[in-house]
Design a protein around this motif. Structure first.
Motif, mmCIF file in Angstrom:
data_model
loop_
_atom_site.group_PDB
_atom_site.id
_atom_site.type_symbol
_atom_site.label_atom_id
_atom_site.label_comp_id
_atom_site.label_asym_id
_atom_site.label_seq_id
_atom_site.Cartn_x
_atom_site.Cartn_y
_atom_site.Cartn_z
ATOM 1 N N PRO A 25 41.997 42.717 41.032
ATOM 2 C CA PRO A 25 41.295 42.141 39.888
ATOM 3 C C PRO A 25 40.513 40.876 40.256
ATOM 4 C CG PRO A 25 43.531 42.744 39.273
ATOM 5 C CD PRO A 25 43.428 42.900 40.776
ATOM 6 N N ASP A 26 39.338 40.761 39.670
ATOM 7 C CA ASP A 26 38.466 39.613 39.895
ATOM 8 C C ASP A 26 39.219 38.303 39.656
ATOM 9 O OD1 ASP A 26 36.050 37.876 38.206
ATOM 10 O OD2 ASP A 26 35.657 38.581 40.240
ATOM 11 N N ASN A 27 40.016 38.263 38.601
ATOM 12 C CA ASN A 27 40.769 37.054 38.266
ATOM 13 C C ASN A 27 41.770 36.697 39.371
ATOM 14 O OD1 ASN A 27 41.337 34.923 36.404
ATOM 15 N ND2 ASN A 27 43.239 35.983 35.880
ATOM 16 N N THR A 28 42.369 37.688 39.976
ATOM 17 C CA THR A 28 43.316 37.451 41.078
ATOM 18 C C THR A 28 42.596 36.841 42.269
ATOM 19 O OG1 THR A 28 44.699 39.296 40.352
ATOM 20 C CG2 THR A 28 44.967 38.568 42.640
ATOM 21 N N LEU A 29 41.416 37.368 42.600
ATOM 22 C CA LEU A 29 40.637 36.809 43.712
ATOM 23 C C LEU A 29 40.236 35.368 43.411
ATOM 24 C CD1 LEU A 29 38.375 39.851 44.614
ATOM 25 C CD2 LEU A 29 40.375 39.019 45.863
ATOM 26 N N ARG A 30 39.880 35.098 42.176
ATOM 27 C CA ARG A 30 39.500 33.728 41.798
ATOM 28 C C ARG A 30 40.694 32.789 41.892
ATOM 29 N NH1 ARG A 30 34.327 34.006 40.661
ATOM 30 N NH2 ARG A 30 33.504 35.942 39.822
ATOM 31 N N LYS A 76 29.758 35.310 52.301
ATOM 32 C CA LYS A 76 28.409 34.740 52.333
ATOM 33 C C LYS A 76 27.566 35.406 53.423
ATOM 34 C CE LYS A 76 25.939 30.371 52.432
ATOM 35 N NZ LYS A 76 26.038 28.923 52.509
ATOM 36 N N GLU A 77 28.158 35.561 54.619
ATOM 37 C CA GLU A 77 27.448 36.186 55.737
ATOM 38 C C GLU A 77 27.026 37.616 55.408
ATOM 39 O OE1 GLU A 77 30.187 35.947 59.010
ATOM 40 O OE2 GLU A 77 29.822 33.800 59.324
ATOM 41 N N LYS A 78 27.878 38.336 54.669
ATOM 42 C CA LYS A 78 27.612 39.743 54.374
ATOM 43 C C LYS A 78 26.912 39.943 53.033
ATOM 44 C CE LYS A 78 31.293 41.463 57.278
ATOM 45 N NZ LYS A 78 31.654 42.769 57.739
ATOM 46 N N GLY A 79 26.697 38.834 52.300
ATOM 47 C CA GLY A 79 26.025 38.936 51.009
ATOM 48 C C GLY A 79 26.839 39.686 49.962
ATOM 49 N N ILE A 80 28.150 39.472 49.983
ATOM 50 C CA ILE A 80 29.056 40.148 49.055
ATOM 51 C C ILE A 80 29.597 39.117 48.066
ATOM 52 C CG2 ILE A 80 31.228 41.433 48.846
ATOM 53 C CD1 ILE A 80 30.756 42.431 51.718
ATOM 54 N N SER A 81 29.557 39.441 46.794
ATOM 55 C CA SER A 81 30.096 38.551 45.767
ATOM 56 C C SER A 81 31.600 38.794 45.608
ATOM 57 C CB SER A 81 29.402 38.804 44.432
ATOM 58 O OG SER A 81 29.744 40.091 43.944
ATOM 59 N N VAL A 82 32.260 37.846 44.956
ATOM 60 C CA VAL A 82 33.685 38.013 44.657
ATOM 61 C C VAL A 82 33.863 39.230 43.748
ATOM 62 C CG1 VAL A 82 35.691 36.964 43.545
ATOM 63 C CG2 VAL A 82 34.226 35.577 45.000
ATOM 64 N N TYR A 83 32.944 39.418 42.820
ATOM 65 C CA TYR A 83 33.008 40.581 41.930
ATOM 66 C C TYR A 83 32.938 41.885 42.727
ATOM 67 C CZ TYR A 83 31.738 43.976 38.376
ATOM 68 O OH TYR A 83 31.715 45.088 37.576
ATOM 69 N N LYS A 84 32.014 41.944 43.672
ATOM 70 C CA LYS A 84 31.881 43.159 44.484
ATOM 71 C C LYS A 84 33.129 43.365 45.345
ATOM 72 C CE LYS A 84 28.887 45.701 47.587
ATOM 73 N NZ LYS A 84 27.629 45.746 48.308
#
Length: 63
Positions: free
Chosen positions: A26-31, A10-18
């Motif tokens: 993989p995005d699914n692993t992060l989720r 949030k502080e760095k403005g980075i999405s989970v996708y990024k």
């Protein structure tokens, strides 16, 4: 660990996708980490810390 990661994202403005693209995790692993269905391996925790430019120890949630 994920609460800390989300705060930094949030502080760095980075999405989970990024973050997924930055780490090759993989995005699914992060989720799954986010939903506490699993914990990151040491390797993935290191990738996340490196991508966010923080120390691995900074991601630890202390009780």
């Amino acid at each position: 660990m994920w609460k800390t990661v989300e705060k930094i994202l949030k502080e760095k403005g980075i999405s989970v996708y990024k973050l997924s693209k930055m780490t090759d995790i993989p995005d699914n692993t992060l989720r799954n980490y986010r939903l506490k269905k699993s914990d990151p391996s040491f390797t993935n925790a290191c990738k996340i810390a490196d991508a966010l430019n923080v120390k691995l120890d900074d991601l630890r949630e202390r009780k």
